[in-house]
Design an enzyme around this catalytic site. Structure first.
Site, PDB file in Angstrom:
ATOM      1  N   HIS A 103     -35.376  -5.206   3.364  1.00 21.85           N
ATOM      2  CA  HIS A 103     -34.668  -4.082   2.750  1.00 21.85           C
ATOM      3  C   HIS A 103     -34.708  -2.813   3.606  1.00 21.85           C
ATOM      4  CE1 HIS A 103     -32.625  -2.330  -0.676  1.00 21.85           C
ATOM      5  NE2 HIS A 103     -33.411  -1.269  -0.597  1.00 21.85           N
TER       6      HIS A 103
ATOM      7  N   SER B 107     -28.259   0.191  -0.848  1.00 21.15           N
ATOM      8  CA  SER B 107     -29.284   0.114  -1.893  1.00 21.15           C
ATOM      9  C   SER B 107     -28.807   0.843  -3.151  1.00 21.15           C
ATOM     10  CB  SER B 107     -30.606   0.674  -1.369  1.00 21.15           C
ATOM     11  OG  SER B 107     -31.666   0.409  -2.254  1.00 21.15           O
TER      12      SER B 107
ATOM     13  N   ASP C 151     -34.832  -9.833   1.793  1.00 18.53           N
ATOM     14  CA  ASP C 151     -34.991  -8.524   1.142  1.00 18.53           C
ATOM     15  C   ASP C 151     -36.000  -8.651   0.018  1.00 18.53           C
ATOM     16  OD1 ASP C 151     -34.604  -6.193  -0.487  1.00 18.53           O
ATOM     17  OD2 ASP C 151     -32.631  -5.921   0.406  1.00 18.53           O
TER      18      ASP C 151
END
Length: 463
Positions: A395, A221, A363
């Site tokens: 995610h 991320s 995601d």
């Protein structure tokens, strides 16, 4: 869609992991776990003199160690982890090309011998905050208490640290957002990551082999974004580093694309991104100030001083349109705003080190198409990229469900004599945790992390 893997090898790995678990558990239960003494609360980053740049640091080379100290790492700030660990303050470069300083945390297994070298894995955490109180160098220390628990999400990535330590690797965890919390900016995260690797390689207590040290970079991320900048900048900025592989999980490769989460449970990402850019770029800040409502200004100021978890909870389902006096589309079209957002897009400079990118197709925070585009641009530029698209994870879950597969790839890259792959490959899988190899590695990672948190030394005992 296909899930591949050597099932026989996977069964053997799973059996080995379970046997190791039972042996270790028995030893812990029979021998007992010594209770660690809780350390005094470390000073906050903004008042700790360790982080202050010494006079004349500007004349040193990037990556030069300016200050060091031994620290005690801990899980959840309370449970001491038995590794040998230090913090380094080093000279680096900011987003405008000027000298600055940053800190990193480095460690080796408690039982490691420094008479020989070992690979180094640089872990870029997704701490995603403009507040220096949320930096890994603070939240990983024992005794941080409630202020450190504000950044407790970084403890999730303790699993990755345990994975690397268990293999005997040295680890490096840079505060790649710097002392001013520059999360979503261009270039600077790459400078800070690469110079932290330079600092770690020159730190004698780690016993590394200097620039010959095999290096892997790993981030998810926001940490994937920091690792992505390092991947793109390494060939020109730090070509001497022996980077064997770079693993990027759901990297934020286009900051502006995060605007699609407006009004959703991930709406905080917009506030954190704008707060960071407002903090870093004077013209961006000046222009944004003109169009923020009083409420918007208060929200941005508050966001800039909080860690990710609190921002997620406070800003969930926020509509940022009400923070502006003009439509969002008009705001994004302003030259001072558009220029900054355009500069934060990854993909223009293909990495020369082999790279793995993994991404959840569903995601809801980082759009899959942004990383499809980044990977394609890198491949068109001659990079070697293994792209894995997970059709089950989103995610939050891919952080853990993709961990074992990514770590297996990192281990393959750091294996002695590993040949460099060439070309690009894309695999669509149901889940990255769907092979026996991945299940065995995930079991091993979680057991090492658990026993490490309980005071059991992990990693090879060479001394």
């Amino acid at each position: 869609m296909a899930i591949t893997g050597d099932r026989g090898r996977g069964r053997r790995l799973l059996a080995t992991a379970l046997t190791t678990a039972l042996t270790t558990a028995s030893a812990v239960l029979l021998g007992g776990v010594a209770a660690g003494t809780v350390a005094a609360q470390p000073l906050p980053v903004n008042v700790d003199p360790f982080y202050r740049a010494p006079d004349g640091f500007e004349s040193t080379d990037p990556g030069t160690i300016l200050r060091s100290r031994e620290v005690q790492l801990a899980a959840l700030t309370v449970l001491p982890v038995h590794v040998r660990s230090w913090q380094l303050l080093y000279r680096t470069t900011d987003l405008f090309g000027q000298p600055t300083v940053a800190a990193t945390t480095v460690a080796i297994p408690e039982g490691a011998s420094t008479s020989h070298g070992r690979p180094l894995v640089s872990h870029q955490f997704f701490y995603d905050s403009t507040s220096p109180a949320c930096a890994p160098s603070y939240v990983l220390q024992q005794g941080g208490g409630l202020p450190a628990l504000e950044g407790v999400h970084s403890t999730v990535e303790y699993l990755e640290l345990a994975a690397s330590i268990s293999q005997g690797y040295a680890i490096n965890v840079p505060d790649y957002e710097g002392l001013n919390g520059h999360l979503a900016v261009a270039k600077e995260p790459g400078y800070l990551v690469l110079d932290s690797v330079r600092a770690a390689e020159s730190f004698q207590p780690l016993g590394l082999d200097g620039a010959n040290t095999p290096v892997a970079l790993w981030g998810y991320s926001g940490g994937g974004m920091g690792s992505g900048w390092a991947a793109e900048m390494q060939p020109g900025y730090a070509p001497e580093l022996n980077v064997k592989g770079i693993a990027l999980g759901a990297p934020v490769s286009d900051v502006e694309s995060l605007l699609h989460v407006n009004g959703s449970m991930f709406a905080s990402l917009i506030g954190v991104g704008i707060a960071s850019l407002r903090n870093a770029y004077p013209e961006f800040a000046e222009t944004t100030e003109k169009y923020l409502t009083p409420e918007g200004r208060a929200v941005m100021d508050r966001t800039a001083n909080q860690c990710l978890v609190r921002n997620v909870l406070n800003l969930m389902f926020t509509d940022y349109q009400r923070m502006l006096t003009i439509p969002i589309a008009d705001y994004l079209a302003l030259p001072e705003i558009k220029e900054v957002f355009d500069s934060t897009v990854l993909g223009s400079n293909p990495p020369t080190a082999p790279t793995m990118v993994y991404q959840g197709v569903y995601d809801e925070a980082v759009p899959w198409y942004t990383n499809d585009r980044m990977v394609q641009r890198w491949c068109d530029g001659g990079a070697s990229v293994y792209y894995k698209r997970d059709h089950l994870s989103e995610h939050l879950t891919l952080t853990t469900l993709g961990m074992a597969d990514a770590f297996n790839w990192i281990k393959s890259r750091l294996a002695p004599g590993a040949a460099d792959p060439s070309g690009c490959r894309t695999d669509d899988v149901i889940t990255m945790l769907g092979s026996l190899d991945a299940l065995a590695t995930q079991t091993e990672i979680e057991l090492n992390a658990a026993f490490g948190a309980l005071g059991w030394p992990i990693g090879p005992q060479e001394r």
